[in-house]
Design a protein around this motif. Structure first.
Motif, mmCIF file in Angstrom:
data_model
loop_
_atom_site.group_PDB
_atom_site.id
_atom_site.type_symbol
_atom_site.label_atom_id
_atom_site.label_comp_id
_atom_site.label_asym_id
_atom_site.label_seq_id
_atom_site.Cartn_x
_atom_site.Cartn_y
_atom_site.Cartn_z
ATOM 1 N N THR A 32 0.824 -1.213 0.000
ATOM 2 C CA THR A 32 0.000 0.000 0.000
ATOM 3 C C THR A 32 0.855 1.257 0.000
ATOM 4 N N CYS A 33 0.269 2.345 -0.512
ATOM 5 C CA CYS A 33 0.949 3.655 -0.490
ATOM 6 C C CYS A 33 0.028 4.640 0.214
ATOM 7 N N PRO A 35 -0.816 8.326 2.155
ATOM 8 C CA PRO A 35 -0.365 9.720 2.008
ATOM 9 C C PRO A 35 0.734 10.095 3.006
ATOM 10 N N HIS A 59 2.190 -0.099 -4.790
ATOM 11 C CA HIS A 59 1.130 0.843 -5.167
ATOM 12 C C HIS A 59 1.765 2.181 -5.506
ATOM 13 N N ALA A 61 0.559 5.855 -5.939
ATOM 14 C CA ALA A 61 -0.553 6.816 -5.842
ATOM 15 C C ALA A 61 -0.160 8.043 -6.654
ATOM 16 N N SER A 64 0.772 11.328 -5.177
ATOM 17 C CA SER A 64 1.969 11.388 -4.314
ATOM 18 C C SER A 64 3.243 11.460 -5.139
ATOM 19 N N GLY A 91 -5.021 8.072 -5.533
ATOM 20 C CA GLY A 91 -4.447 8.273 -4.205
ATOM 21 C C GLY A 91 -5.294 9.221 -3.371
ATOM 22 N N ASP A 92 -5.058 9.186 -2.083
ATOM 23 C CA ASP A 92 -5.921 9.907 -1.142
ATOM 24 C C ASP A 92 -5.458 11.322 -0.827
ATOM 25 N N ARG A 93 -4.340 11.749 -1.381
ATOM 26 C CA ARG A 93 -3.891 13.113 -1.058
ATOM 27 C C ARG A 93 -4.908 14.133 -1.528
#
Ligand SMILES: NC(=O)C1=CN([C@@H]2O[C@H](COP(=O)(O)OP(=O)(O)OC[C@H]3O[C@@H](n4cnc5c(N)ncnc54)[C@H](O)[C@@H]3O)[C@@H](O)[C@H]2O)C=CC1
Ligand SMILES: Nc1nc(=O)c2c([nH]1)NC[C@@H]1CN(c3ccc(C(=O)N[C@@H](CCC(=O)O)C(=O)O)cc3)CN21
Length: 277
Positions: A32-33, A35, A59, A61, A64, A91-93
């Motif tokens: 996993t990657c 943030p 991963h 992202a 990122s 990605g979640d950033r």
């Protein structure tokens, strides 16, 4: 019939030792990657595990990645470590770190830079995404599929929803193999806490209810993916395999099973840690 199983781990401190002790080298690992970790942590862990003999899928992202130069460094790092497959998500950033704001431009640069030699997985959403509309997600997949090798679904707790999603993709012209994203045997509290953070869909709602479904899926206070995987076996062609989100809870695997074979690992993991209660 047994599904092939891949295990997702979080690149936390000490995870390489934990994996080497518990997981057979025949089981592919996805890293996993997050943030707050950044891609360096993902790549360092992936290279260490690859050097230890595992097939590893880091991963990447998109949001990122700082620049195309950083992306080509990452690809060279993969190449040097014998890593032939990556998983690319937006990605979640909140704010992208550089020029990539979603997965597609990263896929395009990877395809160009590796001449199509790198296998790339992309994300699928049986229950939609909190920020992206179902139509945009489908358009995204249609735009990405010629640059991707397979789809991994967001964590989902309903076999029916995964099967319906597989049928939707085929109807809409997405023909990539679909790996079902399944939560491993983890404490219910951890799942509930996490679900809000990463935007898991309505099938998780059962966890907070006390109905017969919750009782069926929760052995003691831990979720067990047993029922979900059994449900997926009713439509053998729908999914290519199980992508197990372990949350780094690998203790469900008795040492001997890990050493013996991936199917024993699958059984141990998917039977969950029920006996731990
Ligand atoms: N990537 C994004 O955050 C956003 C994408 N869109 C649009 O939606 C469509 C699909 O976007 P893509 O980036 O290709 O979709 P994608 O599925 O690669 O990325 C979307 C979402 O990935 C999530 N995500 C899913 N699985 C993840 C994982 N395992 N690790 C980290 N993050 C994960 C993040 O919440 C991110 O918002 C495109 O048309 C894009 O323009 C619109 C708004 C935001
Ligand atoms: N939107 C989205 N983002 C993701 O990162 C993500 C998904 N979806 N779907 C599937 C998997 C599951 N993911 C995760 C993400 C975080 C933890 C987790 O345990 N986070 C800890 C911190 C871990 C650490 O820092 O070492 C936490 O308490 O947030 C587990 C699985 C990663 N993946």
């Amino acid at each position: 019939m047994m599904f092939p199983v891949r295990i997702e781990i979080i690149p936390s401190e000490g995870i390489v030792e934990q994996v080497r002790a518990k997981v057979s080298a025949a089981t592919p690992l996805s890293v996993t990657c997050l943030p707050h970790h950044g891609i360096e942590r993902t790549m360092r862990t992936a290279v260490e595990l690859s050097d230890a003999g595992y097939q590893v899928i880091p991963h990447l992202a998109a949001r990122s990645i700082r620049s195309r130069a950083e992306l080509t460094d990452i690809i060279r790092g993969c190449d040097a470590a014998g890593i032939r497959e990556v998983f690319v998500i937006g990605g979640d950033r909140k704010q992208p770190a550089g020029t990539y704001d979603s997965a597609l431009p990263v896929l395009e640069d990877i395809a160009q830079y590796t001449g199509g030699m790198m296998r790339v997985g992309v994300a699928g959403y049986p229950e939609g995404h909190p920020l992206v509309s179902p139509l945009d997600l489908l358009d995204g997949l249609l735009a990405k599929q010629h640059l991707a090798s397979h789809v991994v679904t967001q964590m989902c707790f309903s076999a029916g929803k995964i099967q319906d999603y597989a049928a939707l993709l085929r109807r809409e012209g997405v023909h990539l193999p679909l790996w079902a994203g399944v939560a491993g045997s983890v404490p219910r509290t951890k799942l509930v806490a996490l679900a809000t953070q990463i935007g898991v869909g309505s099938s998780l709602k059962f966890l907070s209810r006390k109905g017969p479904l919750a009782r069926k899926l929760l052995s003691g206070d831990r979720y067990s993916p047993d029922t979900l995987v059994a449900g997926l076996k009713t439509t053998p062609g729908a999914v290519a395999g199980i992508h197990l989100y372990s949350f780094n809870s690998l203790d469900a695997v008795p040492n001997d099973a890990a050493a013996s074979s991936p199917s024993a690992l699958q059984t141990a993991l998917i039977r969950g840690a029920a006996r731990d209660n």
